[in-house]
Design a protein around this motif. Sequence first.
Motif, PDB file in Angstrom:
ATOM      1  N   ALA A   1     -12.429   5.234   2.526  1.00 34.08           N
ATOM      2  CA  ALA A   1     -12.964   5.290   1.163  1.00 34.08           C
ATOM      3  C   ALA A   1     -14.141   4.343   1.076  1.00 34.08           C
ATOM      4  N   ASP A   2     -15.313   4.896   0.732  1.00 41.25           N
ATOM      5  CA  ASP A   2     -16.526   4.095   0.666  1.00 41.25           C
ATOM      6  C   ASP A   2     -16.899   3.700  -0.759  1.00 41.25           C
ATOM      7  N   ALA A   3     -16.142   4.209  -1.741  1.00 42.32           N
ATOM      8  CA  ALA A   3     -16.484   3.941  -3.132  1.00 42.32           C
ATOM      9  C   ALA A   3     -16.231   2.479  -3.475  1.00 42.32           C
ATOM     10  N   GLN A   4     -16.933   2.011  -4.516  1.00 38.84           N
ATOM     11  CA  GLN A   4     -16.729   0.657  -5.000  1.00 38.84           C
ATOM     12  C   GLN A   4     -15.330   0.539  -5.609  1.00 38.84           C
ATOM     13  N   PRO A   5     -14.705  -0.661  -5.530  1.00 37.84           N
ATOM     14  CA  PRO A   5     -13.358  -0.826  -6.079  1.00 37.84           C
ATOM     15  C   PRO A   5     -13.287  -0.445  -7.551  1.00 37.84           C
ATOM     16  N   VAL A   6     -12.302   0.357  -7.888  1.00 34.72           N
ATOM     17  CA  VAL A   6     -12.044   0.751  -9.265  1.00 34.72           C
ATOM     18  C   VAL A   6     -10.585   0.411  -9.565  1.00 34.72           C
ATOM     19  N   SER A   7     -10.333  -0.186 -10.718  1.00 34.16           N
ATOM     20  CA  SER A   7      -8.976  -0.597 -11.061  1.00 34.16           C
ATOM     21  C   SER A   7      -7.998   0.565 -10.939  1.00 34.16           C
ATOM     22  N   HIS A   8      -6.831   0.278 -10.347  1.00 37.98           N
ATOM     23  CA  HIS A   8      -5.787   1.290 -10.209  1.00 37.98           C
ATOM     24  C   HIS A   8      -4.806   1.243 -11.370  1.00 37.98           C
ATOM     25  N   HIS A   9      -5.084   0.415 -12.377  1.00 31.23           N
ATOM     26  CA  HIS A   9      -4.089   0.143 -13.400  1.00 31.23           C
ATOM     27  C   HIS A   9      -3.612   1.396 -14.113  1.00 31.23           C
ATOM     28  N   ASP A  10      -4.498   2.332 -14.409  1.00 31.60           N
ATOM     29  CA  ASP A  10      -4.143   3.499 -15.214  1.00 31.60           C
ATOM     30  C   ASP A  10      -3.900   4.758 -14.399  1.00 31.60           C
ATOM     31  N   ARG A  11      -3.822   4.628 -13.081  1.00 29.14           N
ATOM     32  CA  ARG A  11      -3.575   5.797 -12.230  1.00 29.14           C
ATOM     33  C   ARG A  11      -2.347   5.554 -11.374  1.00 29.14           C
ATOM     34  N   LEU A  12      -1.411   6.495 -11.385  1.00 31.36           N
ATOM     35  CA  LEU A  12      -0.171   6.330 -10.622  1.00 31.36           C
ATOM     36  C   LEU A  12      -0.469   6.318  -9.134  1.00 31.36           C
ATOM     37  N   MET A  13      -0.077   5.237  -8.473  1.00 37.29           N
ATOM     38  CA  MET A  13      -0.315   5.052  -7.049  1.00 37.29           C
ATOM     39  C   MET A  13       1.018   5.064  -6.295  1.00 37.29           C
ATOM     40  N   ALA A  14       0.939   5.191  -4.984  1.00 35.02           N
ATOM     41  CA  ALA A  14       2.160   5.222  -4.175  1.00 35.02           C
ATOM     42  C   ALA A  14       1.862   4.740  -2.758  1.00 35.02           C
ATOM     43  N   THR A  15       2.907   4.388  -2.044  1.00 33.38           N
ATOM     44  CA  THR A  15       2.804   3.984  -0.641  1.00 33.38           C
ATOM     45  C   THR A  15       3.655   4.905   0.214  1.00 33.38           C
TER      46      THR A  15
ATOM     47  N   CYS B   1       9.397  -7.857  -5.193  1.00 35.17           N
ATOM     48  CA  CYS B   1       8.042  -7.340  -4.973  1.00 35.17           C
ATOM     49  C   CYS B   1       7.447  -6.838  -6.288  1.00 35.17           C
ATOM     50  N   ASP B   2       6.213  -7.221  -6.549  1.00 40.04           N
ATOM     51  CA  ASP B   2       5.530  -6.766  -7.777  1.00 40.04           C
ATOM     52  C   ASP B   2       4.410  -5.774  -7.476  1.00 40.04           C
ATOM     53  N   TYR B   3       4.386  -5.261  -6.245  1.00 39.44           N
ATOM     54  CA  TYR B   3       3.411  -4.238  -5.831  1.00 39.44           C
ATOM     55  C   TYR B   3       1.987  -4.770  -5.915  1.00 39.44           C
ATOM     56  N   CYS B   4       1.821  -6.098  -5.837  1.00 40.09           N
ATOM     57  CA  CYS B   4       0.496  -6.715  -5.948  1.00 40.09           C
ATOM     58  C   CYS B   4      -0.268  -6.125  -7.131  1.00 40.09           C
ATOM     59  N   HIS B   5       0.402  -6.058  -8.281  1.00 41.68           N
ATOM     60  CA  HIS B   5      -0.195  -5.373  -9.428  1.00 41.68           C
ATOM     61  C   HIS B   5      -1.501  -6.028  -9.874  1.00 41.68           C
ATOM     62  N   ASP B   6      -1.629  -7.342  -9.655  1.00 44.57           N
ATOM     63  CA  ASP B   6      -2.881  -8.007 -10.023  1.00 44.57           C
ATOM     64  C   ASP B   6      -4.030  -7.555  -9.132  1.00 44.57           C
ATOM     65  N   LEU B   7      -3.738  -7.345  -7.842  1.00 41.85           N
ATOM     66  CA  LEU B   7      -4.767  -6.839  -6.928  1.00 41.85           C
ATOM     67  C   LEU B   7      -5.123  -5.390  -7.254  1.00 41.85           C
ATOM     68  N   GLN B   8      -4.121  -4.603  -7.599  1.00 41.07           N
ATOM     69  CA  GLN B   8      -4.388  -3.218  -7.976  1.00 41.07           C
ATOM     70  C   GLN B   8      -5.298  -3.149  -9.203  1.00 41.07           C
ATOM     71  N   ASP B   9      -5.080  -4.050 -10.164  1.00 41.23           N
ATOM     72  CA  ASP B   9      -5.932  -4.055 -11.351  1.00 41.23           C
ATOM     73  C   ASP B   9      -7.388  -4.333 -10.989  1.00 41.23           C
ATOM     74  N   ALA B  10      -7.583  -5.021  -9.859  1.00 35.61           N
ATOM     75  CA  ALA B  10      -8.940  -5.340  -9.395  1.00 35.61           C
ATOM     76  C   ALA B  10      -9.477  -4.281  -8.435  1.00 35.61           C
ATOM     77  N   GLY B  11      -8.751  -3.174  -8.290  1.00 40.48           N
ATOM     78  CA  GLY B  11      -9.211  -2.095  -7.424  1.00 40.48           C
ATOM     79  C   GLY B  11      -8.883  -2.299  -5.958  1.00 40.48           C
ATOM     80  N   LYS B  12      -8.002  -3.253  -5.655  1.00 37.60           N
ATOM     81  CA  LYS B  12      -7.626  -3.527  -4.278  1.00 37.60           C
ATOM     82  C   LYS B  12      -6.265  -2.906  -3.969  1.00 37.60           C
ATOM     83  N   ILE B  13      -5.847  -2.998  -2.704  1.00 36.23           N
ATOM     84  CA  ILE B  13      -4.578  -2.414  -2.301  1.00 36.23           C
ATOM     85  C   ILE B  13      -3.565  -3.520  -2.046  1.00 36.23           C
ATOM     86  N   PRO B  14      -2.277  -3.212  -2.074  1.00 35.34           N
ATOM     87  CA  PRO B  14      -1.264  -4.226  -1.791  1.00 35.34           C
ATOM     88  C   PRO B  14      -1.507  -4.899  -0.440  1.00 35.34           C
TER      89      PRO B  14
END
Length: 222
Positions: free
Chosen positions: A17-31, A185-198
């Motif tokens: 993924a080459d896109a700039q980081p976008v917050s994952h807060h409002d999109r359901l993510m999974a591992t 585990c909190d799923y690194c929710h703070d990092l996800q809000d910043a567009g990063k991954i766990p």
Amino acid sequence: MRCATASLAGTLAAGTADAQPVSHHDRLMATLIDIDACTGCGKCVEVCRKRTESLVPTPKWDGVPRREEGKLPRNWSDGERREDTTRLTPYTWLSIQKIPLETARGTRILYAPRRCMHCINPSCTWMCPSGALIREPNGSVHLLENLCIGAGDCIEQCPWHIPTRQGGTTTNPLAVAEKSRMFKCDYCHDLQDAGKIPLCVSVCSTEAMRFGPYDEIVEKAK
């Protein structure tokens, strides 16, 4: 019970993924966890523990009542117990389970990363008496430390008994005996809000853990 973590025995190709980081807060993510690809190296455990060092308060025992006369408070903060990475504790939110599997060619060892599964419909959040467990739109299920009273209902409600308790870690006047709080585990929710991954996913060199939008991960797991 559907979970925001999918498991698969089979190696999958990597994506970029080459896109700039976008917050994952409002999109359901999974591992997706691929136990065939996991080598049990422990890098995910190490990076997770480094993060949790700042998230688990130093226990304070002054005035903390004991559960029963003659029994010590629940305490994982001392010596070997604090350093234990073989099980989930207030200081170890991710551990690697070693699973021997008997096959026609002999015993095979599988390694399975074990942590909160961040369920789609988590029973722990329904039964928390103080409303301390919440589920974010991105799927992360985490604790609000100022509301947690250490009741432990979440342990019983979790099918995998993931949450753990540490005494002496809260000043909440409503906290149960030992001034306990729950940890998991909190799923690194703070990092996800910043567009990063766990963090656990970011250090996995074999791609045994893959992170992305829920629908995409489910398709890859099929």
